[in-house]
Design a protein around this motif. Sequence first.
Motif, short mmCIF file in Angstrom:
data_model
loop_
_atom_site.label_atom_id
_atom_site.label_comp_id
_atom_site.label_asym_id
_atom_site.label_seq_id
_atom_site.Cartn_x
_atom_site.Cartn_y
_atom_site.Cartn_z
N LEU A 172 11.78 9.31 -3.40
CA LEU A 172 10.94 8.43 -2.57
C LEU A 172 11.84 8.00 -1.41
O LEU A 172 12.81 7.63 -1.31
N LYS A 173 10.86 8.28 -0.19
CA LYS A 173 11.61 7.78 1.05
C LYS A 173 10.46 6.99 2.07
O LYS A 173 9.33 7.14 1.75
N VAL A 174 11.01 6.19 2.70
CA VAL A 174 10.08 5.21 3.38
C VAL A 174 10.83 5.33 4.93
O VAL A 174 11.87 5.48 5.38
N VAL A 175 9.92 5.46 6.01
CA VAL A 175 10.06 5.51 7.33
C VAL A 175 9.31 4.28 8.18
O VAL A 175 8.06 4.28 8.05
N ILE A 193 5.28 6.30 3.87
CA ILE A 193 5.91 6.24 2.30
C ILE A 193 5.57 7.52 1.88
O ILE A 193 4.57 8.06 1.71
N ILE A 194 6.89 8.23 1.47
CA ILE A 194 6.94 9.70 1.02
C ILE A 194 7.38 9.87 -0.34
O ILE A 194 8.49 9.67 -0.62
N GLY A 195 6.38 10.36 -1.16
CA GLY A 195 6.50 10.52 -2.62
C GLY A 195 6.99 11.99 -2.70
O GLY A 195 6.97 12.82 -1.87
N PRO A 196 7.17 12.56 -3.79
CA PRO A 196 7.52 13.89 -4.18
C PRO A 196 6.23 14.80 -3.91
O PRO A 196 6.67 15.86 -3.73
N LYS A 289 -21.59 -0.66 2.26
CA LYS A 289 -22.46 0.67 1.91
C LYS A 289 -22.24 1.49 3.22
O LYS A 289 -22.07 2.59 2.74
N THR A 290 -22.37 0.83 4.31
CA THR A 290 -22.38 1.99 5.58
C THR A 290 -20.85 2.59 5.68
O THR A 290 -20.73 3.78 6.00
N VAL A 291 -19.88 1.82 5.42
CA VAL A 291 -18.31 2.45 5.38
C VAL A 291 -18.37 3.64 4.41
O VAL A 291 -17.80 4.63 4.84
N LEU A 292 -18.70 3.44 3.14
CA LEU A 292 -18.63 4.33 2.36
C LEU A 292 -19.63 5.42 2.29
O LEU A 292 -19.24 6.58 2.11
N GLU A 293 -20.80 5.34 2.93
CA GLU A 293 -21.84 6.42 3.39
C GLU A 293 -21.19 7.28 4.50
O GLU A 293 -21.32 8.50 4.43
N LYS A 294 -20.26 6.88 5.25
CA LYS A 294 -19.84 7.68 6.29
C LYS A 294 -18.28 8.26 6.00
O LYS A 294 -17.81 8.96 6.68
N GLY A 295 -18.36 8.27 4.68
CA GLY A 295 -17.03 8.98 4.17
C GLY A 295 -15.72 8.28 4.18
O GLY A 295 -14.67 8.96 3.75
N PHE A 296 -15.57 6.99 4.54
CA PHE A 296 -14.32 6.21 4.45
C PHE A 296 -14.05 5.48 3.05
O PHE A 296 -15.07 5.41 2.39
N GLN A 297 -12.90 5.20 2.91
CA GLN A 297 -12.63 4.41 1.59
C GLN A 297 -12.32 3.01 1.89
O GLN A 297 -12.02 2.70 3.12
N ILE A 298 -12.45 2.02 1.05
CA ILE A 298 -12.35 0.69 1.02
C ILE A 298 -11.37 0.17 -0.07
O ILE A 298 -11.43 0.51 -1.16
N ALA A 299 -9.98 -0.06 0.42
CA ALA A 299 -8.89 -0.39 -0.56
C ALA A 299 -9.51 -1.59 -1.38
O ALA A 299 -9.89 -2.53 -1.09
N ASP A 300 -9.02 -1.39 -2.79
CA ASP A 300 -9.57 -2.23 -3.91
C ASP A 300 -8.18 -2.90 -4.38
O ASP A 300 -7.28 -2.09 -4.80
N PHE A 301 -8.12 -4.20 -5.00
CA PHE A 301 -7.09 -4.72 -5.72
C PHE A 301 -6.94 -3.96 -6.85
O PHE A 301 -7.97 -3.64 -7.53
N HIS A 302 -5.74 -3.85 -7.27
CA HIS A 302 -5.48 -3.04 -8.52
C HIS A 302 -5.44 -1.47 -8.52
O HIS A 302 -5.37 -0.93 -9.53
N GLN A 303 -6.14 -1.08 -7.44
CA GLN A 303 -6.30 0.50 -7.22
C GLN A 303 -4.79 1.32 -7.38
O GLN A 303 -3.83 0.59 -6.75
N THR A 304 -4.61 2.29 -7.82
CA THR A 304 -3.72 3.05 -8.00
C THR A 304 -3.51 4.47 -7.55
O THR A 304 -4.78 4.91 -7.61
N PHE A 305 -2.53 5.03 -7.01
CA PHE A 305 -2.54 6.45 -6.42
C PHE A 305 -1.07 6.99 -7.17
O PHE A 305 -0.37 6.38 -6.87
N GLY A 306 -1.44 8.09 -7.27
CA GLY A 306 0.09 9.06 -7.76
C GLY A 306 0.48 9.57 -6.57
O GLY A 306 -0.42 10.39 -5.50
N ILE A 307 1.54 9.40 -6.12
CA ILE A 307 2.09 10.12 -4.62
C ILE A 307 3.43 10.79 -5.07
O ILE A 307 4.34 11.51 -4.34
#
Length: 307
Positions: A172-175, A193-196, A289-307
């Motif tokens: 894990l590295k941070v710039v 934020i740079i993961g493996p 709905k417009t944001v999602l239909e245009k292909g973008f994402q909306i951050a949600d509380f508790h959302q998780t990502f493997g990095i």
Amino acid sequence: MAMILLMGSCGTKENRPKVESSVSLIVLGTVQDGGSPHIGCKRDCCADLFINPDANRKVVSLGVVDQEFKKSYLFDATPDMPAQLKLLKTFSGLESETPNGIFLTHAHIGHYTGLMYLGKEALGASGVAVHVMPKMKTFLENNGPWSQLVDLKNILLNEMEDLQEIELTANLKVVPFTVPHRDEFSETVGFKIIGPNKSVLFIPDIDKWDKWQENIIEEIHKVDYAFLDATFFGGMEINNRDISEIPHPFVIESMELFARLPAAEKAKIHFIHFNHTNPLLKAESAARKTVLEKGFQIADFHQTFGI
């Protein structure tokens, strides 16, 4: 590579989804500094929330966990930090109630005032590492009550440099990198934020994209996820304030700027840091709905990502 549990907001030990990743990120908050409901707000967007608060409406923060090296990190110390640190601890499965480091973007109330909970009136923490830019370091050292946290060694300030990589673990590295914003008391930075396996861009606050010396489209191309300032959906929602005093890229401006990106690039973008007036906070809104239909994402509380 270690297996970790990535949990949804209603997950149990038995049904939490699993991903193979030694490093993971959790969204600990998505709302602008003042929270939601917002103090003094008389609009419909806040009326019901004063009576029936939404526990998912926390001020913007990210948590990162390296399960292999048993370490966790917090990005921005918000007024909601007690609940956010408990969530980070639960998510990580680690013993400590405090993370191995806290990274601060700047000296606006939603991004550093959570440090107060580390003082003797609350946790009475010992030696929590807080990573700050030079002006932010000086601000904390020379202004109470923050200076007391330094004097009592509740926190240990680690000075960062613009664009200088910080290695936290072998995974894990941070710039940090400076961005233009209202810098009354400190610089403002975003973080890479740079993961493996993957990397993340985190810019919760910036004035306008064209004021930044870097090209945001090129920066998005370099990462796998981009959490970007979406304070206001458009100008009409703040018609009672002088926008020159609180400049941010409107979501409608960002979507226009990013309109020609390939679908895969658009999907990297997770809008975050929503003002209490922002319709993206409403699950069934036309704006969302417009944001999602245009292909973008909306951050949600508790959302998780493997990095």
